[in-house]
Write an enzyme that holds these catalytic residues in place. Structure first.
Site, PDB file in Angstrom:
ATOM      1  N   THR A  56      -3.322   6.486 -22.041  1.00  0.00           N
ATOM      2  CA  THR A  56      -3.052   5.107 -21.534  1.00  0.00           C
ATOM      3  C   THR A  56      -1.446   4.885 -21.583  1.00  0.00           C
ATOM      4  OG1 THR A  56      -3.436   3.853 -23.572  1.00  0.00           O
ATOM      5  CG2 THR A  56      -5.273   4.454 -22.165  1.00  0.00           C
ATOM      6  N   LYS A 102      -1.381   0.938 -25.136  1.00  0.00           N
ATOM      7  CA  LYS A 102      -1.650   0.997 -26.533  1.00  0.00           C
ATOM      8  C   LYS A 102      -0.316   1.138 -27.332  1.00  0.00           C
ATOM      9  CE  LYS A 102      -6.362   2.402 -25.438  1.00  0.00           C
ATOM     10  NZ  LYS A 102      -7.369   3.386 -25.619  1.00  0.00           N
ATOM     11  N   GLU A 111      -0.542   4.780  -0.574  1.00  0.00           N
ATOM     12  CA  GLU A 111      -1.291   5.928  -1.000  1.00  0.00           C
ATOM     13  C   GLU A 111      -0.315   7.047  -0.709  1.00  0.00           C
ATOM     14  OE1 GLU A 111      -4.943   5.824   1.520  1.00  0.00           O
ATOM     15  OE2 GLU A 111      -5.756   4.477   0.263  1.00  0.00           O
ATOM     16  N   TYR A 137       0.809  -1.224   0.062  1.00  0.00           N
ATOM     17  CA  TYR A 137      -0.109   0.136  -0.090  1.00  0.00           C
ATOM     18  C   TYR A 137       0.923   1.310  -0.018  1.00  0.00           C
ATOM     19  CZ  TYR A 137      -4.963  -0.264   0.056  1.00  0.00           C
ATOM     20  OH  TYR A 137      -6.233  -0.450  -0.143  1.00  0.00           O
ATOM     21  N   ARG A 145      -1.146  -2.118 -18.943  1.00  0.00           N
ATOM     22  CA  ARG A 145      -2.478  -1.497 -18.688  1.00  0.00           C
ATOM     23  C   ARG A 145      -2.603  -0.419 -17.777  1.00  0.00           C
ATOM     24  NH1 ARG A 145      -6.917  -2.770 -21.487  1.00  0.00           N
ATOM     25  NH2 ARG A 145      -5.595  -4.058 -22.565  1.00  0.00           N
ATOM     26  N   ASP A 185      -6.160  14.038 -24.907  1.00  0.00           N
ATOM     27  CA  ASP A 185      -5.792  12.643 -24.531  1.00  0.00           C
ATOM     28  C   ASP A 185      -5.411  12.092 -25.621  1.00  0.00           C
ATOM     29  OD1 ASP A 185      -6.581  10.040 -23.850  1.00  0.00           O
ATOM     30  OD2 ASP A 185      -8.518  10.372 -23.629  1.00  0.00           O
TER      31      ASP A 185
END
Ligand SMILES: *Cc1c(COP(=O)(O)O)cnc(C)c1O
Length: 426
Positions: free
Chosen positions: A221, A224, A51, A49, A230, A195
């Site tokens: 992203t 691609k 954060e 974790y 991903r 984008d």
């Protein structure tokens, strides 16, 4: 810790690998990540974790993941010439959500590229958060040219006065005029977001115009054309003061970088996926290499050859060609097979594409009149110009024989044998 091996799932993963190895992958948004990118994802980093941001976490024990995330950020900045980057968005949609949360209030106006002309759900579609929380309006392409008319964008922007203008698409094969869009955004006092989820890899290596020069904020992203795991990320060439004057509780006007960081966490996400961030770092390292430069050059050349071959065979390629890695084909020009029927017939021959709306489509999004194809994945497999022509010939053969199952089986067997020449994961 001993656990019974989950043979059910691992057998299915094996089956999926076989599917990927034996078929021709033409889905424009897909690619094949390298072994080391996948290796980084399947590690102990998934246990952590973290954060917050490197050096400013809400959990202990983050020293190592801090180093990893800092490397990912540094490589992203080098790759795109960005002053600032956040590599935590879990996906492209999450990156866009974080940006909108950071710069907009609920009910604000946004202007995006029409989904049915090639835009993305997160650019204001009524079924997406972006269309539910904000008031969207849209620009599209011209019927005759299949290209965006920027005078028209200007007109809509002046009429609607959006706070955010979004450019970039999922199915637009042409260069964008970012400079003109920035002029339009400045005129109406809007923030300009690009984008670049699809062409990011080509942009990173200078094969398309640079959106960071003109757009306030850029999202992408990483899976691609960028060929990473991903995921998503947000970048800026230069940080700037939030123009809408949103202040902190202490009355300080916040820098956009700080608003965007908060837009990701705590705004729209919890703990970052440090295993995926490590894989992003690996992919960015690869994208900075000479080999990747050769790869993106070939992706672009292959797409141009493929588009030409489609046109030579009598298909209407929207806008008459492509500047990037993908193209949209209007099947009404030859045989009038619907997009759905084309997708179904092609999959029987182990050729994977997706049905896609074409601008001014007469059919519904579930049926469509077009298909979208891209060269990112097959170029990773080592295919060059001559193979592009053969791929188009195979597609044509399938579409012209779509109801002949024997013929489709014969084509499939040919495809499977042929793909042995392009090993995927040796
Ligand atoms: C693919 C894509 C996205 C969404 O990415 P996900 O990782 O699937 O959430 C966003 N915008 C554009 C333009 C895209 O093409």
């Amino acid at each position: 810790m001993t656990m019974l091996r989950d043979q059910i799932i691992f057998d299915l993963i094996q089956k999926e690998q076989h599917r990927q190895e034996t078929g021709i992958e033409l889905i424009a948004s897909e690619n094949f990540a390298s072994k080391q990118v996948m290796e980084a994802m399947g590690t102990v980093l998934t246990n952590k974790y973290a954060e917050g941001l490197p050096g400013k976490r809400y959990y202990g024990g983050c020293e190592v993941v801090d180093e990893i995330e800092n490397i990912a950020i540094d490589r992203a900045k080098e790759l795109f010439g960005a002053e600032w980057a956040n590599v935590q968005p879990h996906s492209g949609a999450q990156a866009n959500a974080a940006v909108m949360l950071a710069v907009l209030n609920a009910g604000d106006k946004i202007l995006g590229f029409d989904l049915s002309h090639g835009g993305h759900l997160t650019h204001g579609s009524s079924v997406n958060f972006s269309g539910k929380l904000y008031q969207p309006s849209f620009y599209g392409v011209e019927k005759e040219t299949g290209m965006i008319n920027y005078d028209h964008v200007d007109e809509i922007a002046r009429k609607e006065k959006p706070k955010l203008i979004i450019c970039g698409a999922s199915a637009y094969s042409r260069e964008w005029d970012y400079e003109r869009l920035r002029t339009i955004a400045d005129e109406v006092g809007a923030i300009l977001l690009a984008d670049i989820s699809h062409p990011a890899g080509l942009i990173a290596r200078g094969l398309l115009d640079d959106p960071l020069e003109h757009c306030h904020i850029v999202t992408t992203t990483t899976h691609k054309t960028l060929r990473g795991p991903r995921g998503g990320m947000i970048m800026m060439r230069e940080d700037f003061e939030n123009p809408f004057g949103i202040k902190t509780p202490k009355g300080v006007v916040r820098k956009m970088s700080s608003l965007l960081d908060s837009g990701v966490f705590p705004g729209t996400q919890g703990g970052p996926l440090e295993h995926v961030i490590a894989a992003k770092a690996v992919a960015f390292g690869e994208a900075l290499s000479d080999d990747y430069m050769k790869y993106v050059l070939q992706v672009k050349k292959n797409a141009a050859v493929m588009a030409q071959r489609f046109m030579d065979k009598g298909y209407h390629v929207i806008s008459g060609g492509t500047d990037n890695h993908m193209m949209l084909i209007d099947l009404r020009s030859k045989g009038d097979v619907s997009g759905r029927d084309a997708e179904d017939a092609l999959i029987k021959a182990d050729i994977t594409i997706n049905k896609n709306m074409v601008p001014f489509d007469s059919r519904s999004p579930f049926i469509t009149s077009g298909i979208r194809v891209g060269t990112a994945a097959i170029t990773t497999r080592g295919m060059m110009e001559p193979e592009m022509e053969k791929v188009v010939d195979l597609i044509d053969d399938v579409l012209m024989n779509k109801d002949n199952d024997n013929k489709l089986l014969e084509i499939k067997e040919g495809v499977n044998t042929w793909m042995n020449n392009f090993p995927l994961y040796k």
